[in-house]
Design a protein around this motif. Structure first.
Motif, mmCIF file in Angstrom:
data_model
loop_
_atom_site.group_PDB
_atom_site.id
_atom_site.type_symbol
_atom_site.label_atom_id
_atom_site.label_comp_id
_atom_site.label_asym_id
_atom_site.label_seq_id
_atom_site.Cartn_x
_atom_site.Cartn_y
_atom_site.Cartn_z
ATOM 1 N N ALA A 98 0.793 -0.851 0.041
ATOM 2 C CA ALA A 98 -0.327 -0.015 -0.075
ATOM 3 C C ALA A 98 0.826 1.238 -0.157
ATOM 4 C CB ALA A 98 -0.904 -0.430 1.076
ATOM 5 N N GLU A 99 2.025 1.330 0.291
ATOM 6 C CA GLU A 99 2.806 2.332 0.484
ATOM 7 C C GLU A 99 4.515 2.562 -0.855
ATOM 8 O OE1 GLU A 99 3.252 0.190 3.706
ATOM 9 O OE2 GLU A 99 1.432 1.345 3.924
ATOM 10 N N GLY A 100 3.714 1.765 -2.104
ATOM 11 C CA GLY A 100 4.044 2.226 -2.984
ATOM 12 C C GLY A 100 5.670 1.649 -2.717
ATOM 13 N N VAL A 101 5.811 0.257 -1.861
ATOM 14 C CA VAL A 101 7.053 -0.451 -1.905
ATOM 15 C C VAL A 101 7.020 -1.974 -2.444
ATOM 16 C CG1 VAL A 101 8.942 -1.586 -0.247
ATOM 17 C CG2 VAL A 101 7.474 0.707 0.134
ATOM 18 N N GLN A 102 8.250 -2.286 -3.575
ATOM 19 C CA GLN A 102 8.157 -3.265 -4.442
ATOM 20 C C GLN A 102 8.689 -4.282 -3.904
ATOM 21 O OE1 GLN A 102 8.183 -2.540 -8.848
ATOM 22 N NE2 GLN A 102 6.742 -1.141 -8.776
ATOM 23 N N VAL A 103 8.745 -5.446 -4.053
ATOM 24 C CA VAL A 103 9.766 -6.669 -3.297
ATOM 25 C C VAL A 103 8.832 -7.910 -4.393
ATOM 26 C CG1 VAL A 103 8.002 -7.668 -1.743
ATOM 27 C CG2 VAL A 103 9.996 -8.005 -1.841
ATOM 28 N N THR A 104 9.926 -8.586 -4.743
ATOM 29 C CA THR A 104 10.030 -9.972 -4.886
ATOM 30 C C THR A 104 10.380 -11.559 -4.924
ATOM 31 O OG1 THR A 104 10.807 -8.064 -7.483
ATOM 32 C CG2 THR A 104 10.947 -10.795 -7.431
ATOM 33 N N TYR A 105 9.698 -12.033 -4.031
ATOM 34 C CA TYR A 105 9.903 -13.243 -4.085
ATOM 35 C C TYR A 105 9.621 -14.197 -4.831
ATOM 36 C CZ TYR A 105 8.852 -11.086 0.407
ATOM 37 O OH TYR A 105 9.095 -10.114 1.329
ATOM 38 N N GLN A 106 10.620 -15.835 -4.287
ATOM 39 C CA GLN A 106 10.136 -16.761 -5.529
ATOM 40 C C GLN A 106 9.232 -17.699 -3.987
ATOM 41 O OE1 GLN A 106 13.120 -19.258 -6.220
ATOM 42 N NE2 GLN A 106 12.004 -20.367 -7.887
ATOM 43 N N ILE A 107 8.123 -18.476 -4.637
ATOM 44 C CA ILE A 107 7.625 -19.514 -3.910
ATOM 45 C C ILE A 107 8.680 -21.178 -3.956
ATOM 46 C CG2 ILE A 107 5.124 -20.938 -3.154
ATOM 47 C CD1 ILE A 107 4.289 -18.236 -4.724
ATOM 48 N N VAL A 108 8.933 -21.574 -2.769
ATOM 49 C CA VAL A 108 9.988 -22.488 -2.648
ATOM 50 C C VAL A 108 9.519 -23.180 -1.852
ATOM 51 C CG1 VAL A 108 12.301 -21.774 -4.132
ATOM 52 C CG2 VAL A 108 11.695 -21.448 -0.953
ATOM 53 N N GLY A 109 10.162 -24.450 -2.053
ATOM 54 C CA GLY A 109 9.881 -25.455 -0.263
ATOM 55 C C GLY A 109 10.124 -25.425 0.985
#
Length: 158
Positions: A98-109
Motif C-alpha cells: 500500500a505504501e508503494g514499496v515493491q518486493v519480489t519473492y520466489q515460492i519454494v519448498g
C-alpha cells in the motif's frame, strides 16, 4: 504413506550437494577422529571420543534426513510451468504494498526458504495468500504484524 515434498531444481541440487559432502568429506573425517581417539586408550573419560561419536550421530542423522527428502522430492522446474499467469509453486512474484514499496519473492519448498534470497516457503502466510492469484489481483496477507495488502505486479516462471 509418505507424502511428496515439493522442491525446485535448485533446492534439490543443494540437498544433493550437501549429501555428497556429508558422505565423502564429513563421514570419513569423523571416522578418522573416532579411530584416533580410540588409539589413546581409555574411552570412559575421553572427551575427544565422546565429541566425535556425537558428531557421527549428527552426520548419520542428517544423511538419513537428506536421503528421505530426496526420495520423496517432487522436483518442479519453474521454467517448464505453464500456469497461465497464475501464482504457483516455483513462480517468482513481484508485489507492491500500500505504501508503494515493491518486493519480489520466489515460492519454494520449506527447506529452500531464505528471506535473504527472497525465497519464501510454500507454507508461509504470504505464499498461501498468493497461490492461484494472477497479475493485477490484490491479496491480503495475515502476518504477525497484522494484515497487509499487496498488489501482484508480475508473475514469472524462471
Amino acid at each position: 504413506m509418505t507424502s511428496k515434498v515439493p522442491m525446485t531444481v535448485t533446492g534439490a541440487q543443494r540437498l544433493r550437494d550437501e549429501l555428497h559432502r556429508l558422505k565423502t568429506v564429513e563421514r570419513p573425517s569423523v571416522i578418522e577422529a573416532i579411530a584416533e581417539a580410540r588409539s589413546k586408550g581409555d574411552l570412559s573419560e575421553n572427551a575427544e571420543y565422546d565429541a566425535a561419536k556425537e558428531r557421527q550421530g549428527f552426520i548419520e542423522g542428517r544423511i538419513m534426513e537428506l536421503e528421505d527428502k530426496l526420495a520423496r522430492a517432487q522436483i518442479i522446474d519453474p521454467a517448464t510451468l505453464s500456469a497461465d499467469g497464475r501464482v504457483v509453486f516455483g513462480s517468482t512474484v513481484r508485489l507492491e504494498d500500500a505504501e508503494g514499496v515493491q518486493v519480489t519473492y520466489q515460492i519454494v519448498g520449506d527447506d529452500e526458504a531464505d528471506l535473504k534470497e527472497n525465497k519464501v516457503s510454500i507454507s508461509s502466510p504470504i505464499a498461501r495468500a498468493l497461490i492461484s492469484k494472477r497479475e493485477g489481483d490484490v491479496v491480503e496477507v495475515k502476518a504477525p504484524i497484522g494484515v497487509r495488502e499487496y498488489e501482484i505486479l508480475q508473475v514469472t516462471y524462471q
